[in-house]
Scaffold this motif. Structure first.
Motif, short mmCIF file in Angstrom:
data_model
loop_
_atom_site.label_atom_id
_atom_site.label_comp_id
_atom_site.label_asym_id
_atom_site.label_seq_id
_atom_site.Cartn_x
_atom_site.Cartn_y
_atom_site.Cartn_z
N SER A 9 0.80 -1.23 0.00
CA SER A 9 0.00 0.00 0.00
C SER A 9 0.83 1.27 0.00
O SER A 9 0.29 2.34 -0.24
N GLY A 10 2.12 1.17 0.35
CA GLY A 10 2.87 2.40 0.57
C GLY A 10 4.18 2.46 -0.18
O GLY A 10 4.23 2.27 -1.40
N SER A 11 5.23 2.70 0.58
CA SER A 11 6.55 2.90 -0.01
C SER A 11 7.04 1.68 -0.81
O SER A 11 7.60 1.83 -1.89
N GLY A 12 6.87 0.53 -0.25
CA GLY A 12 7.24 -0.68 -0.99
C GLY A 12 8.70 -1.04 -0.93
O GLY A 12 9.21 -1.75 -1.79
N SER A 13 9.38 -0.60 0.15
CA SER A 13 10.81 -0.97 0.23
C SER A 13 10.98 -2.48 0.40
O SER A 13 11.93 -3.07 -0.13
N ASN A 14 10.05 -3.11 1.11
CA ASN A 14 10.13 -4.58 1.23
C ASN A 14 9.82 -5.25 -0.11
O ASN A 14 10.48 -6.23 -0.47
N ALA A 15 8.85 -4.72 -0.82
CA ALA A 15 8.50 -5.29 -2.13
C ALA A 15 9.73 -5.26 -3.04
O ALA A 15 10.08 -6.26 -3.69
N GLU A 16 10.41 -4.12 -3.05
CA GLU A 16 11.60 -3.99 -3.89
C GLU A 16 12.71 -4.94 -3.44
O GLU A 16 13.36 -5.60 -4.27
N LEU A 81 2.16 -10.22 1.32
CA LEU A 81 1.72 -8.90 1.77
C LEU A 81 2.91 -8.19 2.39
O LEU A 81 3.48 -8.68 3.38
N ALA A 82 3.30 -7.07 1.79
CA ALA A 82 4.46 -6.34 2.30
C ALA A 82 4.03 -4.89 2.52
O ALA A 82 4.13 -4.06 1.62
N GLY A 83 3.48 -4.62 3.71
CA GLY A 83 2.97 -3.28 3.97
C GLY A 83 1.64 -3.06 3.26
O GLY A 83 1.40 -2.00 2.70
N PHE A 84 0.78 -4.07 3.27
CA PHE A 84 -0.53 -3.95 2.64
C PHE A 84 -1.58 -3.73 3.72
O PHE A 84 -1.67 -4.52 4.67
N ASN A 102 2.12 -12.68 5.34
CA ASN A 102 2.24 -11.27 5.73
C ASN A 102 3.45 -11.08 6.63
O ASN A 102 3.89 -12.01 7.31
N ILE A 103 3.98 -9.85 6.61
CA ILE A 103 5.00 -9.49 7.61
C ILE A 103 4.42 -8.40 8.49
O ILE A 103 3.79 -7.45 7.99
N HIS A 104 4.58 -8.57 9.79
CA HIS A 104 4.09 -7.56 10.74
C HIS A 104 5.30 -7.01 11.49
O HIS A 104 6.15 -7.79 11.95
N PRO A 105 5.37 -5.66 11.65
CA PRO A 105 6.59 -5.09 12.23
C PRO A 105 6.61 -5.06 13.76
O PRO A 105 6.92 -4.04 14.36
N ALA A 106 6.25 -6.16 14.39
CA ALA A 106 6.33 -6.30 15.85
C ALA A 106 6.25 -7.78 16.17
O ALA A 106 6.04 -8.61 15.28
N VAL A 170 13.68 -2.47 12.97
CA VAL A 170 12.73 -3.46 12.46
C VAL A 170 12.87 -3.62 10.94
O VAL A 170 12.88 -4.73 10.42
N HIS A 171 13.03 -2.50 10.24
CA HIS A 171 13.22 -2.56 8.78
C HIS A 171 14.43 -3.40 8.43
O HIS A 171 14.41 -4.19 7.48
N LYS A 172 15.51 -3.21 9.20
CA LYS A 172 16.73 -4.00 8.93
C LYS A 172 16.42 -5.50 9.01
O LYS A 172 16.87 -6.28 8.17
N LEU A 173 15.68 -5.87 10.05
CA LEU A 173 15.31 -7.30 10.21
C LEU A 173 14.44 -7.76 9.04
O LEU A 173 14.59 -8.88 8.53
N GLU A 174 13.52 -6.89 8.62
CA GLU A 174 12.63 -7.25 7.50
C GLU A 174 13.44 -7.53 6.24
O GLU A 174 13.23 -8.54 5.56
N TYR A 175 14.38 -6.61 5.93
CA TYR A 175 15.15 -6.76 4.69
C TYR A 175 16.01 -8.02 4.76
O TYR A 175 16.19 -8.71 3.76
C1 GRF Z 1 6.84 -2.67 6.99
O1 GRF Z 1 7.36 -2.30 8.24
C2 GRF Z 1 5.98 -3.91 7.12
O2 GRF Z 1 6.38 -4.78 8.11
C3 GRF Z 1 4.67 -3.29 7.50
O3 GRF Z 1 4.59 -2.11 6.74
C4 GRF Z 1 5.89 -1.62 6.47
C5 GRF Z 1 5.99 -1.43 4.99
O4 GRF Z 1 7.16 -0.78 4.60
N1 GRF Z 1 3.60 -4.25 7.42
P1 GRF Z 1 7.55 -0.74 3.07
O5 GRF Z 1 6.35 -0.22 2.31
O6 GRF Z 1 7.93 -2.12 2.65
O7 GRF Z 1 8.70 0.23 2.96
#
Ligand code: GRF
Length: 195
Positions: A9-16, A81-84, A102-106, A170-175
């Motif tokens: 839904s947003g920036s999409g850094s995880n998608a990229e 789902l990456a920030g959806f 899905n990934i949840h940031p907590a 948290v972003h670091k862990l996600e990537y």
């Molecule tokens: C991430 O922190 C993800 O865990 C959460 O929304 C954020 C999305 O960031 N569900 P991005 O759009 O991938 O930059």
């Protein structure tokens, strides 16, 4: 080839990050990116990555027929789902049972549920004076953030950390983890079902 659709839904850094991780893979491909926001930055990222992107409004997500038709046409195996931010409809869950991640940031079950996304999560974590946070990767069911947990990873929070410090950790862990965990899930899936 296992084909993925990423919903963002947003920036999409995880998608990229996921798309780049599988760019040269002969087994896994990010085939399409789907958003619910016409102006989401993820759509620009998709264009740069040369990945076809589609946008649907909330009503179309709720009904899901058009989206399911697209997913079938593109032979999508899994949805990531990456920030959806919209709730996934029961129809879509039935069409992709145990194949929506899905990934949840907590660290679920803490700090999950409706309205708990992005910085709202990190602010709540800091306000609660938690000594740790992290990521939770889980299957998606009909309730927000309640599907079976696949993987968690933690980071430490100090008394000085602001919500944006927590977000960065948290972003670091996600990537680091999300693409690898997706690869592991898909490996098990293709061992079981062949490809
Ligand atoms: C991430 O922190 C993800 O865990 C959460 O929304 C954020 C999305 O960031 N569900 P991005 O759009 O991938 O930059």
């Amino acid at each position: 080839m296992i084909k993925l659709a990423i919903f963002a839904s947003g920036s999409g850094s995880n998608a990229e990050n996921i798309a780049l991780h599988f760019k040269d893979s002969s087994e896994i491909e990010v085939s399409i990116i789907i958003s619910n926001k016409k102006d989401a930055y993820v759509l620009e990222r998709a264009q740069k990555l040369n990945i076809p992107a589609y946008t649907y409004n909330k009503k179309e997500f709720d009904e899901s027929d058009q989206i399911i038709a697209l997913l079938k046409e593109k032979k999508i195996d899994f949805i990531i789902l990456a920030g959806f931010l919209l709730k996934i409809s029961p129809k879509l869950i039935n069409a992709y049972p145990n194949r929506i991640i899905n990934i949840h940031p907590a660290l679920l079950p803490k700090f999950g549920g409706k309205g708990m996304y992005g910085d709202f999560v990190h602010k709540a974590v800091v306000e609660a004076k938690e000594s740790e946070s992290g990521i939770t990767i889980h299957y998606v069911n009909e309730n927000y953030d309640e599907g079976a947990i696949i993987f968690q990873s933690k980071c430490e929070i100090t008394g000085q950390d602001t919500f944006s410090d927590v977000a960065n950790k948290v972003h670091k862990l996600e990537y680091e983890h999300f693409p690898k965990i997706i690869a592991e899930i898909l490996k098990k899936y293709s061992e079981k079902f062949g490809d």
